[in-house]
Every structure is written in C-alpha cells, then in structure tokens.
Scaffold this motif. Structure first.
Motif, mmCIF file in Angstrom:
data_model
loop_
_atom_site.group_PDB
_atom_site.id
_atom_site.type_symbol
_atom_site.label_atom_id
_atom_site.label_comp_id
_atom_site.label_asym_id
_atom_site.label_seq_id
_atom_site.Cartn_x
_atom_site.Cartn_y
_atom_site.Cartn_z
ATOM 1 N N THR A 175 0.815 -1.220 0.000
ATOM 2 C CA THR A 175 0.000 0.000 0.000
ATOM 3 C C THR A 175 0.844 1.263 0.000
ATOM 4 O O THR A 175 0.492 2.256 -0.647
ATOM 5 C CB THR A 175 -0.930 0.015 1.225
ATOM 6 N N THR A 176 1.961 1.239 0.703
ATOM 7 C CA THR A 176 2.755 2.455 0.882
ATOM 8 C C THR A 176 3.910 2.586 -0.110
ATOM 9 O O THR A 176 4.412 3.686 -0.323
ATOM 10 C CB THR A 176 3.334 2.506 2.304
ATOM 11 N N ALA A 177 4.339 1.493 -0.708
ATOM 12 C CA ALA A 177 5.510 1.545 -1.595
ATOM 13 C C ALA A 177 5.124 1.995 -2.994
ATOM 14 O O ALA A 177 3.998 1.779 -3.451
ATOM 15 C CB ALA A 177 6.176 0.171 -1.659
ATOM 16 N N SER A 178 6.066 2.627 -3.659
ATOM 17 C CA SER A 178 5.870 3.039 -5.047
ATOM 18 C C SER A 178 6.837 2.333 -5.990
ATOM 19 O O SER A 178 6.648 2.348 -7.200
ATOM 20 C CB SER A 178 6.065 4.557 -5.184
ATOM 21 N N ASP A 179 7.872 1.709 -5.424
ATOM 22 C CA ASP A 179 8.857 0.984 -6.216
ATOM 23 C C ASP A 179 8.307 -0.400 -6.566
ATOM 24 O O ASP A 179 7.989 -1.181 -5.669
ATOM 25 C CB ASP A 179 10.159 0.850 -5.417
#
Length: 214
Positions: A175-179
């Motif tokens: 949910t929090t990661a963009s990588d």
C-alpha cells in the motif's frame, strides 16, 4: 505372528488415522496455493506494456488456479470431515470467519484479475480496498479462535497467526511503496509465508491425538 508384532500393528493403525482432514486437505491446499501464487507473482512482475497475449494467459492460468486452490482449502480447514471437526472445532465464530474469508478472498482476487486484465474500470478499485480490510479482519478473527480453541497441536496452532502477521506486513508494504521491486518483494514474502503456513498445517495433528499414547 508374535504378540509383540500384533500389538505393534494395532498401535500403528490408529496412528495413521490421527491425521485430521483440516491438516491434510487444508494444509496441502494452502501450501499448493502459495506455490502457484508465487509463480504467478514472478510471472506478473515480468509483464510489461508489450507483454504478449501468451504471457498474460500463462500468468492468468497460474493466478486463477492459485485463487481457486486457496479458496477450496478453506473448506477442510473450517469444516473438517463432519462439518464440526475443523481446525476451530465447534466454535462457530471461527468456522464462519474462515468460510467468509475464503469467499471474500475468491471474490477480491477475481475482481483484481478483471480490473487489471479483463478490461474492468478503475472506478471499481475501491472494492479491492474494502475486500482487503474485510479479509484481514476475518483472518484475524479466525486466527484468534484457532489459538483459543486449541484443536491443533504444536506449531500448527500458530500457523494462522503467523500468516496473519505476514499479510499485515505485506499489505502495508504494498500500500505504501511506489517501487515495483519493493511491491513484488512484499508479495513474494506473502506467498512464501503461505507456503510455510501450509507446510506447518500439513504436519499438524489434533491435540487429543497428539497427547494420547502411541
């Protein structure tokens, strides 16, 4: 045949019958589903904008097979062989939570497939978020009941709490990661935890059988 040999044979037969359905069917299902989902996760990570139809179809085959196997594994886990001798015993709250988890899991994963690869609209993505929260609550409820029921002996009793903890960690990371690499790593952590939990469940025994003399 000697008396000692006869005693040994009669002792072995009950031992072989002590493997509960929730361990054999449920454990094998969770482990197999986790393995299939691990392969599907690796395949999906390799899909790009130029992915061929055959690559998408191969991913879809592993993914949907994993979803069906995981959902089916809930039945022996929750119901056992008689409907009341699953891993939660006669505690209806845990049984209902497990069955509901399987249904919501199946619905959410099929919805993900439709939205991502079946031409579904992104405006329905909120369904996945709601389903994810529902799954977590149901898994937490089932895990709590499994521990309290004390039907499963040894490590099998703690397989679902461990699986729940892994799901929380993976969910937060996704949910929090963009990588994309981090997201894929979190998903693989989750699928590998499913394999491990299934293996632990597969070796499980009922507490009454484990505590009785061989």
């Amino acid at each position: 045949m000697s008396t000692t040999q006869q005693h040994h044979q009669t002792a072995v037969v009950p031992q072989l019958r002590r493997r509960p359905v929730w361990a054999v069917g449920g454990g094998a299902g969770v482990m197999t589903g986790g393995l299939l989902l691990t392969v599907a996760t690796v395949l999906e990570a390799g899909l790009g904008e130029a992915a061929t139809d055959s690559a998408v179809a191969l991913f879809g085959a592993f993914y949907l097979a994993a979803v069906v196997v995981h959902a089916a594994a809930v039945l022996p886990l929750a119901l056992g062989s008689t409907g009341s001798n699953g891993i939660c015993g006669r505690r209806m709250l845990g049984t209902v939570a497990l069955l509901s988890f399987g249904a919501v899991f199946l619905m959410s994963q099929v919805t993900y497939w439709v939205l991502s690869y079946g031409g579904g609209g992104s405006e329905s993505a909120w369904i996945l978020t709601a389903a994810g929260v529902a799954q977590l609550l149901l898994l937490l409820t089932a895990s709590t009941v499994i521990v309290a029921a004390r039907v499963a002996a040894g490590a099998a009793r703690w397989a679902f709490p461990g699986l729940t903890a892994a799901a929380v960690v993976a969910g937060v990371a996704v949910t929090t990661a963009s990588d994309p690499a981090v997201i894929t790593g979190a998903l693989l952590f989750s699928t590998c935890s499913q394999v491990a939990a299934g293996a632990v469940l597969l070796t499980g025994r009922d507490r009454t059988a484990a505590s009785s003399p061989a």
